[in-house]
Scaffold this motif. Sequence first.
Motif, mmCIF file in Angstrom:
data_model
loop_
_atom_site.group_PDB
_atom_site.id
_atom_site.type_symbol
_atom_site.label_atom_id
_atom_site.label_comp_id
_atom_site.label_asym_id
_atom_site.label_seq_id
_atom_site.Cartn_x
_atom_site.Cartn_y
_atom_site.Cartn_z
ATOM 1 N N ASP A 1 -7.513 17.279 1.262
ATOM 2 C CA ASP A 1 -8.904 16.945 0.947
ATOM 3 C C ASP A 1 -9.041 15.921 -0.179
ATOM 4 O OD1 ASP A 1 -8.107 18.656 -1.094
ATOM 5 O OD2 ASP A 1 -9.884 19.933 -0.966
ATOM 6 N N ARG A 2 -7.922 15.508 -0.755
ATOM 7 C CA ARG A 2 -7.925 14.472 -1.794
ATOM 8 C C ARG A 2 -6.774 13.521 -1.517
ATOM 9 N NH1 ARG A 2 -10.028 16.599 -6.742
ATOM 10 N NH2 ARG A 2 -9.830 14.512 -7.597
ATOM 11 N N ALA A 3 -7.013 12.246 -1.767
ATOM 12 C CA ALA A 3 -5.980 11.241 -1.538
ATOM 13 C C ALA A 3 -6.172 10.088 -2.512
ATOM 14 C CB ALA A 3 -6.035 10.739 -0.099
ATOM 15 N N ALA A 4 -5.141 9.277 -2.614
ATOM 16 C CA ALA A 4 -5.189 8.078 -3.443
ATOM 17 C C ALA A 4 -4.320 7.018 -2.779
ATOM 18 C CB ALA A 4 -4.685 8.378 -4.855
ATOM 19 N N ALA A 5 -4.629 5.778 -3.072
ATOM 20 C CA ALA A 5 -3.817 4.663 -2.585
ATOM 21 C C ALA A 5 -3.682 3.643 -3.701
ATOM 22 C CB ALA A 5 -4.445 4.025 -1.360
ATOM 23 N N GLU A 6 -2.478 3.126 -3.839
ATOM 24 C CA GLU A 6 -2.202 2.051 -4.780
ATOM 25 C C GLU A 6 -1.794 0.844 -3.956
ATOM 26 O OE1 GLU A 6 0.473 1.283 -8.773
ATOM 27 O OE2 GLU A 6 1.075 2.846 -7.387
ATOM 28 N N PHE A 7 -2.255 -0.349 -4.353
ATOM 29 C CA PHE A 7 -1.988 -1.537 -3.543
ATOM 30 C C PHE A 7 -2.186 -2.788 -4.381
ATOM 31 C CE2 PHE A 7 -6.188 0.262 -2.827
ATOM 32 C CZ PHE A 7 -7.037 -0.765 -3.194
ATOM 33 N N ALA B 1 -4.570 -2.679 -7.697
ATOM 34 C CA ALA B 1 -5.789 -1.866 -7.615
ATOM 35 C C ALA B 1 -5.431 -0.487 -7.078
ATOM 36 C CB ALA B 1 -6.817 -2.550 -6.716
ATOM 37 N N GLY B 2 -6.406 0.395 -7.157
ATOM 38 C CA GLY B 2 -6.202 1.739 -6.630
ATOM 39 C C GLY B 2 -7.520 2.333 -6.185
ATOM 40 N N THR B 3 -7.425 3.244 -5.241
ATOM 41 C CA THR B 3 -8.605 3.923 -4.726
ATOM 42 C C THR B 3 -8.335 5.413 -4.636
ATOM 43 O OG1 THR B 3 -9.253 1.982 -3.438
ATOM 44 C CG2 THR B 3 -10.239 4.062 -2.799
ATOM 45 N N PHE B 4 -9.348 6.200 -4.979
ATOM 46 C CA PHE B 4 -9.303 7.647 -4.847
ATOM 47 C C PHE B 4 -10.259 8.049 -3.732
ATOM 48 C CE2 PHE B 4 -8.194 6.702 -9.228
ATOM 49 C CZ PHE B 4 -7.002 7.399 -9.354
ATOM 50 N N PHE B 5 -9.865 9.043 -2.958
ATOM 51 C CA PHE B 5 -10.641 9.485 -1.801
ATOM 52 C C PHE B 5 -10.861 10.990 -1.839
ATOM 53 C CE2 PHE B 5 -8.092 5.860 -0.453
ATOM 54 C CZ PHE B 5 -9.000 5.063 0.210
ATOM 55 N N THR B 6 -12.007 11.413 -1.331
ATOM 56 C CA THR B 6 -12.265 12.809 -0.998
ATOM 57 C C THR B 6 -12.428 12.854 0.516
ATOM 58 O OG1 THR B 6 -13.389 13.239 -3.098
ATOM 59 C CG2 THR B 6 -13.831 14.774 -1.294
ATOM 60 N N ILE B 7 -11.805 13.835 1.146
ATOM 61 C CA ILE B 7 -11.865 13.974 2.601
ATOM 62 C C ILE B 7 -12.651 15.243 2.924
ATOM 63 C CG2 ILE B 7 -10.522 14.107 4.729
ATOM 64 C CD1 ILE B 7 -10.002 11.564 2.935
ATOM 65 N N ILE C 1 0.842 -1.200 0.000
ATOM 66 C CA ILE C 1 0.000 0.000 0.000
ATOM 67 C C ILE C 1 0.876 1.248 0.000
ATOM 68 C CG2 ILE C 1 -1.759 1.302 1.256
ATOM 69 C CD1 ILE C 1 -2.609 -1.393 2.541
ATOM 70 N N VAL C 2 0.615 2.117 -0.972
ATOM 71 C CA VAL C 2 1.268 3.424 -1.029
ATOM 72 C C VAL C 2 0.149 4.466 -1.034
ATOM 73 C CG1 VAL C 2 2.794 4.954 -2.326
ATOM 74 C CG2 VAL C 2 3.201 2.479 -2.341
ATOM 75 N N ILE C 3 0.236 5.413 -0.117
ATOM 76 C CA ILE C 3 -0.808 6.433 0.045
ATOM 77 C C ILE C 3 -0.270 7.796 -0.368
ATOM 78 C CG2 ILE C 3 -2.334 7.577 1.709
ATOM 79 C CD1 ILE C 3 -2.107 4.945 3.395
ATOM 80 N N PHE C 4 -1.051 8.507 -1.151
ATOM 81 C CA PHE C 4 -0.722 9.849 -1.619
ATOM 82 C C PHE C 4 -1.808 10.808 -1.132
ATOM 83 C CE2 PHE C 4 0.339 6.617 -4.732
ATOM 84 C CZ PHE C 4 1.672 6.868 -5.035
#
Length: 133
Positions: A73-79, A104-110, A64-67
């Motif tokens: 207020d925005r983030a992403a994770a690759e795993f 896989a990857g996920t995009f987030f709004t905080i 897992i790598v988190i950006f």
Amino acid sequence: MDTKALIAAYYDAFNAGRTDEMLTYLHDEVEHHVNEGGIRRGKDMFAEFNAHMTTSYKENLTDIVIFANEAGDRAAAEFVVNGTYLKTDEGLPEAAGQTYRLPAGTFFTIRDGKIARVTTYYNLNEWTRQVVG
């Protein structure tokens, strides 16, 4: 909690199978954008999705790598998803304990210190190839 720590806590709960804890990191009005699917709105819909997934799949995320952006207020994770297909999911191949490994990857709004959007992407065709084998 800063954004990267929030996302890390969310994934730590996922990997430990603590789906109820995952809900504590979500905004009440969370939007869950599902790969190859629609949008689930609210914590109740997210909880229903988690219950279904726990029945059909056993997954552990690695590498897992988190950006996060500077505003937080925005983030992403690759795993990498390391999984076992436990119970046949409607419209998908029959489950027989097949294992799979997918990037896989996920995009987030905080918003308000909580996760307000979760958008996950993975290659469903590659998953299908691995479980049909």
